[in-house]
Design a protein around this motif. Sequence first.
Motif, PDB file in Angstrom:
ATOM      1  N   HIS A 152      45.586  42.320  38.722  1.00  0.00           N
ATOM      2  CA  HIS A 152      46.980  42.704  38.503  1.00  0.00           C
ATOM      3  C   HIS A 152      47.639  41.702  37.577  1.00  0.00           C
ATOM      4  O   HIS A 152      48.502  42.039  36.793  1.00  0.00           O
ATOM      5  CB  HIS A 152      47.753  42.752  39.829  1.00  0.00           C
ATOM      6  CG  HIS A 152      47.344  43.883  40.707  1.00  0.00           C
ATOM      7  ND1 HIS A 152      46.405  43.755  41.705  1.00  0.00           N
ATOM      8  CD2 HIS A 152      47.734  45.182  40.730  1.00  0.00           C
ATOM      9  CE1 HIS A 152      46.242  44.924  42.317  1.00  0.00           C
ATOM     10  NE2 HIS A 152      47.033  45.801  41.738  1.00  0.00           N
ATOM     11  N   SER A 153      47.279  40.441  37.724  1.00  0.00           N
ATOM     12  CA  SER A 153      47.874  39.430  36.861  1.00  0.00           C
ATOM     13  C   SER A 153      46.890  38.316  36.561  1.00  0.00           C
ATOM     14  O   SER A 153      45.901  38.145  37.264  1.00  0.00           O
ATOM     15  CB  SER A 153      49.141  38.824  37.488  1.00  0.00           C
ATOM     16  OG  SER A 153      49.120  38.881  38.872  1.00  0.00           O
ATOM     17  N   VAL A 154      47.214  37.598  35.512  1.00  0.00           N
ATOM     18  CA  VAL A 154      46.522  36.351  35.225  1.00  0.00           C
ATOM     19  C   VAL A 154      47.377  35.255  35.852  1.00  0.00           C
ATOM     20  O   VAL A 154      48.588  35.200  35.624  1.00  0.00           O
ATOM     21  CB  VAL A 154      46.411  36.120  33.706  1.00  0.00           C
ATOM     22  CG1 VAL A 154      45.738  34.798  33.410  1.00  0.00           C
ATOM     23  CG2 VAL A 154      45.671  37.268  33.051  1.00  0.00           C
ATOM     24  N   VAL A 155      46.754  34.426  36.666  1.00  0.00           N
ATOM     25  CA  VAL A 155      47.515  33.405  37.406  1.00  0.00           C
ATOM     26  C   VAL A 155      47.362  32.072  36.670  1.00  0.00           C
ATOM     27  O   VAL A 155      46.385  31.346  36.848  1.00  0.00           O
ATOM     28  CB  VAL A 155      47.019  33.331  38.864  1.00  0.00           C
ATOM     29  CG1 VAL A 155      47.806  32.291  39.646  1.00  0.00           C
ATOM     30  CG2 VAL A 155      47.144  34.705  39.530  1.00  0.00           C
ATOM     31  N   PHE A 156      48.336  31.797  35.834  1.00  0.00           N
ATOM     32  CA  PHE A 156      48.245  30.645  34.931  1.00  0.00           C
ATOM     33  C   PHE A 156      48.367  29.319  35.663  1.00  0.00           C
ATOM     34  O   PHE A 156      47.567  28.401  35.497  1.00  0.00           O
ATOM     35  CB  PHE A 156      49.352  30.781  33.875  1.00  0.00           C
ATOM     36  CG  PHE A 156      49.428  29.631  32.900  1.00  0.00           C
ATOM     37  CD1 PHE A 156      48.452  29.456  31.933  1.00  0.00           C
ATOM     38  CD2 PHE A 156      50.484  28.720  32.958  1.00  0.00           C
ATOM     39  CE1 PHE A 156      48.514  28.391  31.034  1.00  0.00           C
ATOM     40  CE2 PHE A 156      50.557  27.660  32.063  1.00  0.00           C
ATOM     41  CZ  PHE A 156      49.571  27.503  31.104  1.00  0.00           C
ATOM     42  N   GLY A 157      49.412  29.202  36.473  1.00  0.00           N
ATOM     43  CA  GLY A 157      49.680  27.938  37.169  1.00  0.00           C
ATOM     44  C   GLY A 157      51.172  27.842  37.387  1.00  0.00           C
ATOM     45  O   GLY A 157      51.943  28.638  36.851  1.00  0.00           O
ATOM     46  N   VAL A 158      51.585  26.893  38.210  1.00  0.00           N
ATOM     47  CA  VAL A 158      53.009  26.780  38.521  1.00  0.00           C
ATOM     48  C   VAL A 158      53.363  25.318  38.739  1.00  0.00           C
ATOM     49  O   VAL A 158      52.537  24.526  39.177  1.00  0.00           O
ATOM     50  CB  VAL A 158      53.352  27.624  39.785  1.00  0.00           C
ATOM     51  CG1 VAL A 158      52.802  26.998  41.064  1.00  0.00           C
ATOM     52  CG2 VAL A 158      54.851  27.851  39.914  1.00  0.00           C
ATOM     53  N   GLY A 159      54.600  24.976  38.407  1.00  0.00           N
ATOM     54  CA  GLY A 159      55.073  23.615  38.672  1.00  0.00           C
ATOM     55  C   GLY A 159      55.609  22.946  37.420  1.00  0.00           C
ATOM     56  O   GLY A 159      55.983  23.609  36.452  1.00  0.00           O
ATOM     57  N   ASP A 160      55.611  21.631  37.496  1.00  0.00           N
ATOM     58  CA  ASP A 160      56.185  20.821  36.428  1.00  0.00           C
ATOM     59  C   ASP A 160      55.088  20.430  35.426  1.00  0.00           C
ATOM     60  O   ASP A 160      54.137  19.729  35.806  1.00  0.00           O
ATOM     61  CB  ASP A 160      56.794  19.559  37.064  1.00  0.00           C
ATOM     62  CG  ASP A 160      57.475  18.668  36.051  1.00  0.00           C
ATOM     63  OD1 ASP A 160      57.416  18.980  34.843  1.00  0.00           O
ATOM     64  OD2 ASP A 160      58.059  17.645  36.456  1.00  0.00           O
ATOM     65  N   PRO A 161      55.195  20.849  34.181  1.00  0.00           N
ATOM     66  CA  PRO A 161      54.173  20.463  33.191  1.00  0.00           C
ATOM     67  C   PRO A 161      54.112  18.949  32.961  1.00  0.00           C
ATOM     68  O   PRO A 161      53.169  18.470  32.336  1.00  0.00           O
ATOM     69  CB  PRO A 161      54.617  21.192  31.915  1.00  0.00           C
ATOM     70  CG  PRO A 161      55.552  22.258  32.367  1.00  0.00           C
ATOM     71  CD  PRO A 161      56.211  21.751  33.618  1.00  0.00           C
ATOM     72  N   ASP A 162      55.122  18.227  33.467  1.00  0.00           N
ATOM     73  CA  ASP A 162      55.082  16.760  33.374  1.00  0.00           C
ATOM     74  C   ASP A 162      54.672  16.127  34.701  1.00  0.00           C
ATOM     75  O   ASP A 162      54.898  14.929  34.931  1.00  0.00           O
ATOM     76  CB  ASP A 162      56.465  16.214  32.984  1.00  0.00           C
ATOM     77  CG  ASP A 162      56.863  16.642  31.581  1.00  0.00           C
ATOM     78  OD1 ASP A 162      55.979  16.681  30.709  1.00  0.00           O
ATOM     79  OD2 ASP A 162      58.048  16.955  31.364  1.00  0.00           O
ATOM     80  N   ALA A 163      54.108  16.919  35.573  1.00  0.00           N
ATOM     81  CA  ALA A 163      53.788  16.434  36.923  1.00  0.00           C
ATOM     82  C   ALA A 163      52.812  15.261  36.888  1.00  0.00           C
ATOM     83  O   ALA A 163      51.954  15.170  36.005  1.00  0.00           O
ATOM     84  CB  ALA A 163      53.185  17.572  37.746  1.00  0.00           C
TER      85      ALA A 163
END
Length: 331
Positions: A152-163
């Motif tokens: 159904h979707s491509v699950v790229f990622g989540v959160g702070d790109p500066d984490a």
Amino acid sequence: MSAAYRQLLDATIAHLEHLDAQGVRSVPVLPATLAALTKRSAPAASVPARAIAPVSSPASPRPVAPAPTPGAERRLVSPRSAEPESFAAAFEGDAADFAARPAVVPIPTVNPLADKPLPPRLDPASKVLAFAALQQRVLACQQCSHLVAARHSVVFGVGDPDARILFIGEAPGADEDLAGEPFVGRAGELLTKIIGAMGLGRESVYIANILKCRPDMPGGAPGNRKPRPDEMATCNPWLHEQIDLIQPEVLVALGSTAVEGLLGGTVGITRLRGKWQSYRGIPLMPTYHPAYLLRNQVISEKRKVWEDMLEVMEKIGLPISARQRGYFLNP
Ligand code: URA
């Protein structure tokens, strides 16, 4: 114990852990195999028991964390309470029953990307653009036609790109496939609690998976399957590029598949967890997958994951309260 036997044992443990992760509760074993195993394991008395099965031992006192370096709390200390909540709070006061840490376990590196050094950091504006461009390319990925057909979707990622911390799981499940976000199901709720117990918010770390698409199930059957090596190899460059851009200070590999996807090798998570590894020069902490903790509601297993998180917090100089340090230990 010979190296070959050790490798076989590790592969067996890894396989059983994977079955366990999928909810398999028993495996058929031929009587002859059982007899051969029993015979073969006789000399194992000289092997550290921890390598075969967890043993109970009192917790050794942990060293006190050094005072956090100025600015070390950047982005990570959640504006809400730094005191952790339900992951630990629900179990506070329970006796710990966990094994002493095994000696450092080297893992054979077979992922060709694992040794590639990080590129120079981008300036903030270029990073934002590069991250958005990468996301667009990942969302449009068509490389695994069988996964494209089922997703159904491509699950790229989540959160702070500066984490400063990047948590890496296995692959999206059904919930994540529908939501387009990693770790939103039951395991995800527990991961969010663990992050909260560290005094952080989910939005202040980054969460991604080895595979960006849900592994398809035969005939659309429910449940999950482990990503195949070819699927992991195909998808790996996407995570590689995410790491190029995020450049976290620490990686946390959640479960054996995450370790395998990053480093390769056949060393089971039971032996590896809690032992620092390195991926592209970034410290990597292998720990159990939250789904494992959901199935094994045992304080000793929760404490192991919590110990690993304390290691991560110490590594980057996050403040650790006495209360946090004592989770899952005697009151
Ligand atoms: N398990 C994973 O490894 N990743 C997810 O995103 C969800 C569950």
